[in-house]
Design a protein around this motif. Structure first.
Motif, PDB file in Angstrom:
ATOM      1  N   ARG A  82       0.805  -1.224   0.000  1.00  0.00           N
ATOM      2  CA  ARG A  82       0.000   0.000   0.000  1.00  0.00           C
ATOM      3  C   ARG A  82       0.835   1.270   0.000  1.00  0.00           C
ATOM      4  O   ARG A  82       0.285   2.358   0.001  1.00  0.00           O
ATOM      5  CB  ARG A  82      -0.986   0.032   1.181  1.00  0.00           C
ATOM      6  CG  ARG A  82      -2.019  -1.087   1.140  1.00  0.00           C
ATOM      7  CD  ARG A  82      -2.901  -0.951  -0.064  1.00  0.00           C
ATOM      8  NE  ARG A  82      -3.952  -1.964  -0.109  1.00  0.00           N
ATOM      9  CZ  ARG A  82      -4.832  -2.058  -1.097  1.00  0.00           C
ATOM     10  NH1 ARG A  82      -4.796  -1.205  -2.087  1.00  0.00           N
ATOM     11  NH2 ARG A  82      -5.743  -3.013  -1.091  1.00  0.00           N
ATOM     12  N   ASP A  83       2.155   1.154   0.027  1.00  0.00           N
ATOM     13  CA  ASP A  83       2.977   2.338  -0.128  1.00  0.00           C
ATOM     14  C   ASP A  83       2.956   2.749  -1.598  1.00  0.00           C
ATOM     15  O   ASP A  83       2.995   1.890  -2.488  1.00  0.00           O
ATOM     16  CB  ASP A  83       4.411   2.039   0.308  1.00  0.00           C
ATOM     17  CG  ASP A  83       5.269   3.287   0.357  1.00  0.00           C
ATOM     18  OD1 ASP A  83       5.408   3.851   1.440  1.00  0.00           O
ATOM     19  OD2 ASP A  83       5.787   3.700  -0.702  1.00  0.00           O
ATOM     20  N   ARG A 211      -9.782   8.544   1.134  1.00  0.00           N
ATOM     21  CA  ARG A 211      -9.616   7.598   2.233  1.00  0.00           C
ATOM     22  C   ARG A 211     -10.288   6.282   1.875  1.00  0.00           C
ATOM     23  O   ARG A 211     -11.308   6.239   1.171  1.00  0.00           O
ATOM     24  CB  ARG A 211     -10.228   8.149   3.522  1.00  0.00           C
ATOM     25  CG  ARG A 211      -9.645   9.456   3.959  1.00  0.00           C
ATOM     26  CD  ARG A 211      -8.176   9.351   4.293  1.00  0.00           C
ATOM     27  NE  ARG A 211      -7.918   8.773   5.615  1.00  0.00           N
ATOM     28  CZ  ARG A 211      -6.724   8.709   6.176  1.00  0.00           C
ATOM     29  NH1 ARG A 211      -5.664   9.151   5.521  1.00  0.00           N
ATOM     30  NH2 ARG A 211      -6.571   8.191   7.381  1.00  0.00           N
ATOM     31  N   ASP A 212      -9.688   5.177   2.343  1.00  0.00           N
ATOM     32  CA  ASP A 212     -10.284   3.880   2.077  1.00  0.00           C
ATOM     33  C   ASP A 212     -11.590   3.737   2.860  1.00  0.00           C
ATOM     34  O   ASP A 212     -11.972   4.604   3.640  1.00  0.00           O
ATOM     35  CB  ASP A 212      -9.312   2.741   2.407  1.00  0.00           C
ATOM     36  CG  ASP A 212      -8.916   2.727   3.882  1.00  0.00           C
ATOM     37  OD1 ASP A 212      -9.635   3.336   4.690  1.00  0.00           O
ATOM     38  OD2 ASP A 212      -7.897   2.114   4.212  1.00  0.00           O
ATOM     39  N   SER A 217      -6.376   4.935   5.619  1.00  0.00           N
ATOM     40  CA  SER A 217      -5.236   5.393   4.832  1.00  0.00           C
ATOM     41  C   SER A 217      -5.731   5.979   3.517  1.00  0.00           C
ATOM     42  O   SER A 217      -6.867   5.741   3.089  1.00  0.00           O
ATOM     43  CB  SER A 217      -4.265   4.230   4.563  1.00  0.00           C
ATOM     44  OG  SER A 217      -4.912   3.215   3.814  1.00  0.00           O
ATOM     45  N   TRP A 218      -4.835   6.739   2.878  1.00  0.00           N
ATOM     46  CA  TRP A 218      -5.126   7.287   1.560  1.00  0.00           C
ATOM     47  C   TRP A 218      -4.886   6.209   0.502  1.00  0.00           C
ATOM     48  O   TRP A 218      -3.864   5.528   0.525  1.00  0.00           O
ATOM     49  CB  TRP A 218      -4.224   8.487   1.268  1.00  0.00           C
ATOM     50  CG  TRP A 218      -4.517   9.704   2.081  1.00  0.00           C
ATOM     51  CD1 TRP A 218      -3.826  10.167   3.156  1.00  0.00           C
ATOM     52  CD2 TRP A 218      -5.588  10.629   1.877  1.00  0.00           C
ATOM     53  NE1 TRP A 218      -4.380  11.309   3.637  1.00  0.00           N
ATOM     54  CE2 TRP A 218      -5.477  11.624   2.864  1.00  0.00           C
ATOM     55  CE3 TRP A 218      -6.629  10.702   0.952  1.00  0.00           C
ATOM     56  CZ2 TRP A 218      -6.371  12.686   2.954  1.00  0.00           C
ATOM     57  CZ3 TRP A 218      -7.517  11.759   1.038  1.00  0.00           C
ATOM     58  CH2 TRP A 218      -7.387  12.739   2.024  1.00  0.00           C
ATOM     59  N   GLN A 219      -5.827   6.082  -0.426  1.00  0.00           N
ATOM     60  CA  GLN A 219      -5.711   5.119  -1.508  1.00  0.00           C
ATOM     61  C   GLN A 219      -6.065   5.799  -2.829  1.00  0.00           C
ATOM     62  O   GLN A 219      -6.908   6.706  -2.853  1.00  0.00           O
ATOM     63  CB  GLN A 219      -6.632   3.915  -1.287  1.00  0.00           C
ATOM     64  CG  GLN A 219      -6.349   3.115  -0.044  1.00  0.00           C
ATOM     65  CD  GLN A 219      -4.963   2.510  -0.035  1.00  0.00           C
ATOM     66  OE1 GLN A 219      -4.392   2.245  -1.094  1.00  0.00           O
ATOM     67  NE2 GLN A 219      -4.408   2.295   1.157  1.00  0.00           N
ATOM     68  N   GLN A 310      -5.656  13.358  11.276  1.00  0.00           N
ATOM     69  CA  GLN A 310      -4.870  12.240  10.772  1.00  0.00           C
ATOM     70  C   GLN A 310      -4.761  12.295   9.253  1.00  0.00           C
ATOM     71  O   GLN A 310      -3.706  12.007   8.681  1.00  0.00           O
ATOM     72  CB  GLN A 310      -5.499  10.919  11.205  1.00  0.00           C
ATOM     73  CG  GLN A 310      -4.703   9.698  10.760  1.00  0.00           C
ATOM     74  CD  GLN A 310      -5.355   8.384  11.194  1.00  0.00           C
ATOM     75  OE1 GLN A 310      -6.387   8.399  11.861  1.00  0.00           O
ATOM     76  NE2 GLN A 310      -4.753   7.283  10.812  1.00  0.00           N
ATOM     77  N   GLU A 314      -1.046  12.737   7.030  1.00  0.00           N
ATOM     78  CA  GLU A 314      -0.583  11.729   6.081  1.00  0.00           C
ATOM     79  C   GLU A 314      -0.537  12.247   4.648  1.00  0.00           C
ATOM     80  O   GLU A 314      -0.197  11.502   3.733  1.00  0.00           O
ATOM     81  CB  GLU A 314      -1.490  10.497   6.160  1.00  0.00           C
ATOM     82  CG  GLU A 314      -1.450   9.796   7.512  1.00  0.00           C
ATOM     83  CD  GLU A 314      -2.451   8.650   7.593  1.00  0.00           C
ATOM     84  OE1 GLU A 314      -3.149   8.404   6.594  1.00  0.00           O
ATOM     85  OE2 GLU A 314      -2.525   8.019   8.662  1.00  0.00           O
TER      86      GLU A 314
END
Length: 506
Positions: A82-83, A211-212, A217-219, A310, A314
């Motif tokens: 996911r990076d 966001r997922d 997390s950001w996707q 948050q 990120e």
């Protein structure tokens, strides 16, 4: 006397061809067995029985040798799943290594072509979507720049990725990149090349992040082709001023000036106007113009101030953060005690939003664009200089912008667009060639079209809806615009007179 049934049985055996084939097969097998050496047959059976054990022994020996070699002679770099870098490397390997080999393993997914052109009736039908097969790999060896590399994907992380509905078969699994040798420099050069390859591929697209579904997390949400700024219609002078301001902010010298004067390196913009005037479209076009990724934050969907903080922590420095519908926070102080009706209100607070914009721990280097349909609701503390450095009004379309939109819709097709059939009939008989619309005629049509558009009345999205009905014929668009304007104006004036149909209860 011989029993009668024996004769019948013998006769049927004689006439049955399957019995003849079976007897012949028995004779062949018996002849082969009689000439076969039983000793050799036992040796063959022993070899077959020992093959699995030998295979297990070879695999164990290979693992031992490979572990020994990898420990002393192979360098590794691990990229977490996911990076963003993970996706760049995976895409490079799939494109430059895997696709040139005989692949027997694929990832299947439903293929949705973004921006696919289809007729309006087809869009309303429930049709079966195409299936896309992406090459899949677990371990791949390859030579690159005189070095032997190995790339492995973790099966455990792959299975976890498949559970995610947003997984598209590219990236998402932990990657281990190895190189034969004691130095990791060749791996770093490979990763750098993968990044450069991704940059070259992305120069024609804008990556939109969201966001997922768990908000963790950001996707990547979508990849859209770069939209030209001339496709967003508003005041040309204001557009030039906006571009100049962003270009100056992104100049590396500007960053040095901010740092030398101990000023926070931030820039904020407010896009406001009625719905359908192109606020989100302008944000996407700016991201494409300056080669930036777009991080989308829908304020009504953010659960708490902590979640918003948050999200901002990120976000990478070089990007655009799009805060949509900031008026949902209901920040107007004099309306704080009023109970809103039929409104979408965010769980975030004004103090939480101000903290992520320019608080002590707020990140620097990004561009923040806030959008709203109701600027009068925004608190003065939110739109003060330093948080909002420039306000851009996106209003209804003007006659000049309507003319530009007409030319943009049809200018690229002037060599293929036909005239009306009635005008074709005026040509000489026997000529089956369809007349074409040239540039000069198209400009006259655009000028005539614009005369029917009242100033500051319709939004660009309304006019675009009209063009969707006449994409294949500019003559029809120019001839039908006046009737469309009359209908829209009459429909707008009668909105208050719409009859509300109840549920039948008194």
């Amino acid at each position: 006397m011989r029993p009668f049934h024996l004769g019948v049985t013998t006769s049927h055996s004689f006439l049955d061809p399957s019995m003849h084939g079976l007897n012949s097969l028995r004779e062949i097998i018996g002849h082969w067995i009689s000439g076969l050496d039983i000793t050799r047959l036992g040796s063959l059976a022993a070899c077959v029985g020992a093959a699995p054990a030998a295979w297990r022994l070879l695999k164990t020996a290979w693992r031992e040798v490979y572990g020994w070699v990898s420990h002393f002679f192979i360098s590794y770099v691990i990229i977490p799943g996911r990076d963003p870098l993970n996706r760049h490397v995976t895409n490079w390997v799939l494109t430059n290594v895997v696709q040139f080999r005989s692949v027997r393993s694929f990832t299947a997914r439903t293929h949705i072509q973004p921006g696919a052109i289809a007729d309006r009736a087809a869009l309303l039908k429930k049709t079966r979507r195409d299936i896309q097969y992406l090459p899949h790999f677990e371990t791949v060896w390859f030579w690159y720049e005189s070095n032997l590399f190995v790339v492995r994907r973790s099966l455990d992380s792959f299975n976890a990725s498949m559970v995610d509905s947003t997984y598209d078969g590219i990236g998402g699994e932990e990657l281990t990149i190895g190189c034969l040798g004691r130095s990791t420099e060749p791996i770093k050069r490979l990763i750098q090349n993968c990044q450069e390859y991704a940059d070259r591929q992305a120069q024609y697209y804008v990556i939109i992040y969201a966001r997922d579904r768990y908000g963790m997390s950001w996707q990547p949400k979508s990849r859209k082709p770069i939209r030209r700024l001339e496709t967003v219609h508003f005041d040309d002078a204001l557009k030039r001023e906006l571009l100049t301001d962003i270009r100056k902010y992104l100049d590396p010298n500007t960053k040095k000036l901010y740092q030398s004067r101990s000023m926070p390196y931030r820039r904020g913009y407010l896009f406001y106007g009625p719905p359908g005037t192109g606020k989100s479209s302008l944000s996407t076009a700016l991201a494409g113009e300056f080669g930036l990724d777009l991080y989308e934050v829908k304020i009504p969907s953010v659960a708490t101030d902590q979640d918003l903080e948050q999200m901002f922590n990120e976000v990478p420095p070089q990007c655009i953060v799009l805060l949509e519908d900031v008026d949902a926070i209901w920040v107007k102080r004099e309306l704080a005690n009023r109970e809103p009706h039929n409104e979408t209100v965010s769980n975030c607070t004004l103090s939480g939003l101000l903290n992520v914009l320019d608080g002590v721990g707020s990140p620097e280097g990004r561009i923040v664009i806030m959008t709203t349909n109701k600027p009068n609701r925004l608190d003065s503390a939110l739109v003060r200089p330093g948080r909002v450095d420039m306000k851009v009004m996106l209003g209804n379309i003007s006659k000049g912008s309507a003319e530009q939109m007409f030319l943009r819709m049809f200018m690229s097709d002037t060599d293929t667009l036909p005239l009306l059939p009635s005008q074709k009939d005026n040509d000489k008989l026997g000529d089956d060639r369809m007349p074409q619309v040239d540039h000069e005629l198209l400009r006259r049509l655009a000028s005539e079209f614009a005369t029917h558009i009242p100033e500051d009345t319709f939004t660009p999205s309304q006019l675009q809806g009209f063009f969707q009905l006449h994409l294949d014929n500019p003559m029809e668009a120019a001839s039908n615009i006046s009737a469309w304007v009359e209908r829209e104006l009459s429909a707008g004036s009668s909105d208050d007179d719409i009859e509300i149909v109840g549920n039948g209860k008194a």
